[in-house]
Design an enzyme around this catalytic site. Structure first.
Site, mmCIF file in Angstrom:
data_model
loop_
_atom_site.group_PDB
_atom_site.id
_atom_site.type_symbol
_atom_site.label_atom_id
_atom_site.label_comp_id
_atom_site.label_asym_id
_atom_site.label_seq_id
_atom_site.Cartn_x
_atom_site.Cartn_y
_atom_site.Cartn_z
ATOM 1 N N HIS A 164 55.098 0.196 51.423
ATOM 2 C CA HIS A 164 55.138 1.456 52.176
ATOM 3 C C HIS A 164 55.698 1.145 53.560
ATOM 4 O O HIS A 164 54.963 1.032 54.536
ATOM 5 C CB HIS A 164 53.755 2.083 52.274
ATOM 6 N N ASP A 216 52.451 6.389 52.940
ATOM 7 C CA ASP A 216 51.025 6.219 52.696
ATOM 8 C C ASP A 216 50.218 6.995 53.730
ATOM 9 O O ASP A 216 49.221 7.651 53.401
ATOM 10 C CB ASP A 216 50.644 4.740 52.701
ATOM 11 N N TYR A 246 71.394 14.109 50.740
ATOM 12 C CA TYR A 246 70.569 15.141 51.354
ATOM 13 C C TYR A 246 71.361 15.855 52.453
ATOM 14 O O TYR A 246 72.134 15.224 53.174
ATOM 15 C CB TYR A 246 69.316 14.526 51.991
ATOM 16 N N GLU A 273 47.290 2.833 63.448
ATOM 17 C CA GLU A 273 46.452 3.784 62.713
ATOM 18 C C GLU A 273 45.799 4.833 63.602
ATOM 19 O O GLU A 273 45.235 5.809 63.091
ATOM 20 C CB GLU A 273 45.390 3.035 61.906
#
Length: 397
Positions: free
Chosen positions: A95, A100, A294, A368
């Site tokens: 990831h 994630d 894209y 985090e």
């Protein structure tokens, strides 16, 4: 669920997902984890979209509009080089783009919204999307084709992406272009081989390829407006047999990045003309395939302004710095082609680290602390967007 409880839940989910990354169109266990988490919370969901996609549905206690929140789930074919305790257990898969975190944050947002659903004026759709990294196919287009919004059509859709170039507590949002169109091309230059000591008897594909790579940059420098963003990059080159043999064939692969459709078409047209010119000039043939990827991710101005106002309200005026758009590709663009909305970046830079490892890097590791901010922001955006729709704002934009 108390704040410290859902915060720990999000961190646990994110680390579980990080340890068990799955490539595009292979997100089977990730999808099961999403479904299990929604089921345990009593949140209804639907499956069957783009193989592993999941649509959670939170019905508010009052009538109103419908908003969608999106998170992508897939990982990249990269061997992780971090030293974290929850490093990837799947060899060669990582990831490295923060999906994630996106999935964990949307699950955390879902848990909080579900706890307050009786006061919500409308409906929230939770879009867990596979295969964002699988350009040019992607996962958003197949989800739309599979009818993810057939039953409930959102009035507005939001997506967020972790961004290591922004500090914790900063959010990047632009009123228009956020991400670029990401096309690709493949070429095979077919020359004629021969002995290295007798180059006049062959047509050296390596020499031709070298000149072509240099010439292709003039498409940007001498054909496009300097004030318009455009990039051509040749990413791979392969050919030849050994040091004393003239190569009869060279393969090139590259990408074209733009924002505006007219610039994209100009670059594509000039690239083809350059190929044809080289064929004539050197008496060779060049096989090529140009693939539309894209489209550019372009925010709806009204909803981008709305998100910025929520950021300032929640985090202060310095939390929404002026940011430049990125030419990185993002298939959230396909949702924005169908539905008004906004895509924004969530600062995740690591404190005390001089050089932040970029997305798609084997050493990428997000801070985090961004998870709590991401959930708070998505929660606030969802609730306030429903209230705005209740008052008739932006629904027809």
């Amino acid at each position: 669920m108390e704040k410290n409880m859902w915060k720990e839940k999000v961190i646990t989910l994110r680390r579980n997902l990080h340890e068990n990354p799955e490539l595009s169109e292979q997100e089977f266990e990730t999808s099961k984890l999403v479904q299990k988490t929604l089921e345990q919370a009593g949140i209804p969901f639907q499956t069957g979209f783009a193989k592993t996609g999941v649509l959670g549905i939170i019905e508010g206690g009052k009538p109103g509009g419908t908003i969608a929140l999106r998170a992508d789930m897939d990982a990249l074919p990269i061997t992780e080089k971090t030293e974290i305790d929850f490093q990837s257990k799947n060899a060669g898969v990582m990831h490295a783009c923060g999906h994630d975190a996106h999935t964990a944050m949307l699950l955390g947002t879902a848990l909080r919204l579900n706890a307050e659903k009786s006061s919500l004026p409308g409906r929230v759709l939770l879009v867990f999307q596979p295969a964002e990294e699988n350009s040019p196919v992607g996962g958003s287009g197949p989800m739309l084709e599979d009818g993810v919004f057939d039953e409930f059509k959102p009035d507005v859709i939001f997506g967020q992406h972790v961004w290591p170039n922004l500090k914790i507590g900063q959010i990047g949002i632009r009123d228009k272009e956020m991400m670029g169109a990401s096309d690709s091309f493949r070429m095979i230059i077919k020359g004629e081989g021969g002995h290295a000591s007798m180059p006049h008897e062959g047509k050296d594909a390596i020499v031709i390829a070298a000149e072509f790579i240099s010439a292709v940059q003039t498409i940007i420098s001498r054909n496009t407006d300097p004030l318009e963003a455009a990039v051509i990059t040749v990413g791979t080159i392969s050919g030849g047999y050994r040091y004393n043999v003239i190569a009869d064939e060279v393969k090139l692969e590259g990408t074209v990045r733009t924002y505006k459709k007219e610039i994209k078409e100009l670059v594509k047209r000039r690239l083809v003309q350059l190929i044809e010119g080289f064929e004539i000039a050197y008496g060779i043939s060049i096989e090529y395939v140009y693939t539309n990827g894209y489209e550019a991710t372009v925010n709806t101005p009204e909803w981008a302004t709305f998100v910025r106002s929520r950021v300032v309200n929640m985090l202060g005026k310095d939390a929404a710095p002026t940011v430049n758009a990125s030419l990185g590709g993002e298939d959230f663009s396909r949702f924005l082609n169908e539905i008004p909305g906004a895509f924004f970046w969530l600062g995740c830079a690591r404190e005390g680290v001089e050089v932040q490892r970029p997305l798609h890097d084997a050493e990428f590791y997000l801070n985090e602390d961004c998870l709590e901010i991401g959930v708070d922001l998505m929660m606030d955006v969802a609730v306030q967007a429903l209230r705005k729709l209740e008052k008739g704002g932006c629904s027809d934009q």
